[in-house]
Structures are given as structure tokens and as C-alpha cells.
Design a protein around this motif. Structure first.
Motif, PDB file in Angstrom:
ATOM      1  N   GLN A 205       0.809  -1.217   0.000  1.00 25.97           N
ATOM      2  CA  GLN A 205       0.000   0.000   0.000  1.00 25.97           C
ATOM      3  C   GLN A 205       0.844   1.271   0.000  1.00 25.97           C
ATOM      4  O   GLN A 205       0.344   2.353  -0.308  1.00 25.97           O
ATOM      5  N   VAL A 206       2.122   1.141   0.362  1.00 31.58           N
ATOM      6  CA  VAL A 206       3.081   2.241   0.243  1.00 31.58           C
ATOM      7  C   VAL A 206       4.401   1.662  -0.255  1.00 31.58           C
ATOM      8  O   VAL A 206       4.643   0.453  -0.148  1.00 31.58           O
ATOM      9  N   VAL A 207       5.236   2.532  -0.792  1.00 33.85           N
ATOM     10  CA  VAL A 207       6.609   2.155  -1.142  1.00 33.85           C
ATOM     11  C   VAL A 207       7.538   3.173  -0.498  1.00 33.85           C
ATOM     12  O   VAL A 207       7.156   4.328  -0.271  1.00 33.85           O
ATOM     13  N   SER A 208       8.747   2.749  -0.178  1.00 35.42           N
ATOM     14  CA  SER A 208       9.703   3.653   0.453  1.00 35.42           C
ATOM     15  C   SER A 208      10.920   3.832  -0.440  1.00 35.42           C
ATOM     16  O   SER A 208      11.243   2.965  -1.258  1.00 35.42           O
ATOM     17  N   HIS A 209      11.563   4.959  -0.265  1.00 36.43           N
ATOM     18  CA  HIS A 209      12.832   5.193  -0.961  1.00 36.43           C
ATOM     19  C   HIS A 209      13.706   6.074  -0.078  1.00 36.43           C
ATOM     20  O   HIS A 209      13.206   6.833   0.770  1.00 36.43           O
ATOM     21  N   ALA A 210      15.006   5.956  -0.263  1.00 33.48           N
ATOM     22  CA  ALA A 210      15.949   6.728   0.539  1.00 33.48           C
ATOM     23  C   ALA A 210      15.789   8.215   0.249  1.00 33.48           C
ATOM     24  O   ALA A 210      15.484   8.621  -0.876  1.00 33.48           O
ATOM     25  N   GLU A 211      15.992   9.007   1.291  1.00 32.19           N
ATOM     26  CA  GLU A 211      15.834  10.454   1.153  1.00 32.19           C
ATOM     27  C   GLU A 211      16.896  11.140   2.005  1.00 32.19           C
ATOM     28  O   GLU A 211      17.028  10.862   3.198  1.00 32.19           O
ATOM     29  N   THR A 212      17.640  12.028   1.394  1.00 28.43           N
ATOM     30  CA  THR A 212      18.727  12.708   2.114  1.00 28.43           C
ATOM     31  C   THR A 212      18.318  14.080   2.627  1.00 28.43           C
ATOM     32  O   THR A 212      19.014  14.669   3.447  1.00 28.43           O
ATOM     33  N   ASN A 213      17.193  14.597   2.165  1.00 29.31           N
ATOM     34  CA  ASN A 213      16.770  15.945   2.560  1.00 29.31           C
ATOM     35  C   ASN A 213      15.448  15.919   3.327  1.00 29.31           C
ATOM     36  O   ASN A 213      14.585  16.760   3.122  1.00 29.31           O
TER      37      ASN A 213
ATOM     38  N   PHE B 190       7.992   7.552   2.522  1.00 27.65           N
ATOM     39  CA  PHE B 190       6.970   6.638   1.994  1.00 27.65           C
ATOM     40  C   PHE B 190       6.054   7.373   1.028  1.00 27.65           C
ATOM     41  O   PHE B 190       5.699   8.536   1.243  1.00 27.65           O
ATOM     42  N   GLU B 191       5.662   6.665  -0.026  1.00 24.30           N
ATOM     43  CA  GLU B 191       4.707   7.192  -0.992  1.00 24.30           C
ATOM     44  C   GLU B 191       3.563   6.198  -1.163  1.00 24.30           C
ATOM     45  O   GLU B 191       3.745   4.987  -1.007  1.00 24.30           O
ATOM     46  N   LEU B 192       2.396   6.726  -1.503  1.00 26.41           N
ATOM     47  CA  LEU B 192       1.210   5.896  -1.667  1.00 26.41           C
ATOM     48  C   LEU B 192       1.255   5.151  -3.001  1.00 26.41           C
ATOM     49  O   LEU B 192       1.656   5.708  -4.022  1.00 26.41           O
ATOM     50  N   THR B 193       0.829   3.896  -2.982  1.00 21.49           N
ATOM     51  CA  THR B 193       0.700   3.122  -4.219  1.00 21.49           C
ATOM     52  C   THR B 193      -0.760   3.142  -4.673  1.00 21.49           C
ATOM     53  O   THR B 193      -1.647   3.616  -3.948  1.00 21.49           O
ATOM     54  N   ASP B 194      -1.011   2.599  -5.859  1.00 23.61           N
ATOM     55  CA  ASP B 194      -2.392   2.502  -6.339  1.00 23.61           C
ATOM     56  C   ASP B 194      -3.226   1.626  -5.403  1.00 23.61           C
ATOM     57  O   ASP B 194      -4.401   1.923  -5.141  1.00 23.61           O
ATOM     58  N   ALA B 195      -2.611   0.552  -4.900  1.00 20.02           N
ATOM     59  CA  ALA B 195      -3.331  -0.326  -3.967  1.00 20.02           C
ATOM     60  C   ALA B 195      -3.669   0.428  -2.684  1.00 20.02           C
ATOM     61  O   ALA B 195      -4.768   0.277  -2.129  1.00 20.02           O
ATOM     62  N   GLY B 196      -2.729   1.234  -2.217  1.00 19.79           N
ATOM     63  CA  GLY B 196      -2.988   2.031  -1.022  1.00 19.79           C
ATOM     64  C   GLY B 196      -4.082   3.049  -1.248  1.00 19.79           C
ATOM     65  O   GLY B 196      -4.918   3.297  -0.371  1.00 19.79           O
ATOM     66  N   ARG B 197      -4.105   3.635  -2.449  1.00 24.11           N
ATOM     67  CA  ARG B 197      -5.152   4.611  -2.759  1.00 24.11           C
ATOM     68  C   ARG B 197      -6.527   3.946  -2.793  1.00 24.11           C
ATOM     69  O   ARG B 197      -7.525   4.532  -2.357  1.00 24.11           O
TER      70      ARG B 197
END
Length: 202
Positions: free
Chosen positions: A52-60, A68-75
């Protein structure tokens, strides 16, 4: 409250890490439902596991190393949550209802006095909550919603007490009269038995 779905809703507003999500949650609910960072982290891990979400590394992202960002399934899950009514579970397990039901069946209990005591308590709570609402800041939307909901619940309880008072008191009075009549009948039967016994002895 579904913390899981609430966090999904926050991610839908903007991609964020666990610290930012915790901050957003507490800001938007005025701290009414405190969350610890571990709870947020575990919930987001489950949401990612369920796609339902995906994560990615973030330096800022400040203290957050991943966002975390919402996926279509999460929506889809979030859309279903918005459109689904919240169920009211186990309304029959209300202590006041059980208390009055049992009291009405006991001729030794003053049901009318019990209802009056409850009414005074509920009125006191209503006054307290109304004062809290009057002193709430305009920006405290979640807090005002909580107080308004509580006010409506208390007003509904007062209306319910008014509604059931005559019926409950009448039922209690009927049972008390029946119990008294039954007691008199038993006393009369015992007296008759005593008279018959004496007559037999003679």
C-alpha cells in the motif's frame, strides 16, 4: 480509530518519513491520539509489506532517512475507507443499560432515584464539556470535533433517560406491587396452614 488508514491518508497528502508522519498526525488531530515513533514505524512497515506504500531513501528529509509514498493499492484502500461507515460495535454492552435493566427487575431498588442520580451526573459532564468547547481555540479543529461529539452523546443520554424514566419506574413499581402482594399471599397461606394445624391437633 484506524491509525493504519489515517497514516495512509497522511502519505496521500504528501510523501513523508515516520518522524514527519508522527508530527503530521499529532498536528492534524491536536494530539488527541498520541502515537509513539515505534508504532508509526511498525505500521508503515506493514503497509509497505502489503503493497500500500513504497519507500525510498531520502537525504533531505530531516530526521527521516526514508520517505513513503502511496501506491495505487494504497489509494484503493484509502478510497474504500473514506466511503465506508464506521461500525458501532457491541452497543448492548452499555453498563448503564444493564444496570437499569437489572434494577427494574428488583423491587428493592429505587429506579427513579437511580435515574435522577445518573441525570445529575450526565448534566454535570455536559456543563464541563460545554465549557471546554467554549474555551477551545479556533484552530483546534480535531479537539472541537471531539468535544462536540461528546456533547451530542451526553445530550442523547439525557434524552434517553427522559424517555425510559416513566417506563422503567412503572415497571419497577409494578414488580414491587407484585412482590408485596406475593408476600401478603404467602403470609396468608402460612397463617391458614397454622390454623389448620391447630385445628387438627384439637
Amino acid at each position: 480509530m484506524s491509525v493504519r488508514n489515517a497514516l495512509l491518508a497522511l502519505v496521500a497528502q504528501q510523501p513523508a518519513g515516520v518522524y514527519r508522519l508522527k508530527q503530521m498526525f499529532e498536528e492534524q488531530t491536536c494530539g488527541a491520539w498520541p502515537l509513539n515513533i515505534g508504532q508509526v514505524y511498525q505500521t508503515m512497515q506493514r503497509l509497505e509489506r502489503d503493497g500500500q506504500v513504497v519507500s525510498h531513501a531520502e537525504t533531505n528529509a530531516g530526521r527521516d532517512s526514508e520517505v513513503f509514498e502511496l501506491t495505487d493499492a494504497g489509494r484503493d484502500v484509502l478510497t474504500a475507507w473514506w466511503s465506508t461507515p464506521v461500525p458501532r460495535e457491541h452497543p448492548e454492552r452499555d453498563e448503564l443499560v444493564m444496570k437499569l435493566a437489572v434494577a427494574a427487575a428488583d423491587p428493592t431498588v429505587d429506579v427513579e432515584a437511580m435515574i435522577q442520580t445518573q441525570r445529575r451526573s450526565t448534566l454535570g459532564s455536559l456543563r464541563d464539556v460545554t465549557r471546554l468547547k467554549a474555551s477551545a481555540d479556533e484552530g483546534e479543529l480535531a479537539w472541537k470535533l471531539i468535544l462536540e461529539r461528546h456533547i451530542f452523546d451526553l445530550e442523547a443520554e439525557l434524552n434517553w433517560l427522559d424517555h425510559i424514566e416513566s417506563g422503567a419506574v412503572s415497571e419497577a413499581a409494578r414488580r414491587a406491587a407484585f412482590a408485596a402482594a406475593k408476600g401478603r399471599l404467602m403470609n396468608w397461606a402460612q397463617a391458614e396452614a397454622g390454623i389448620s394445624e391447630r385445628a387438627g391437633v384439637r
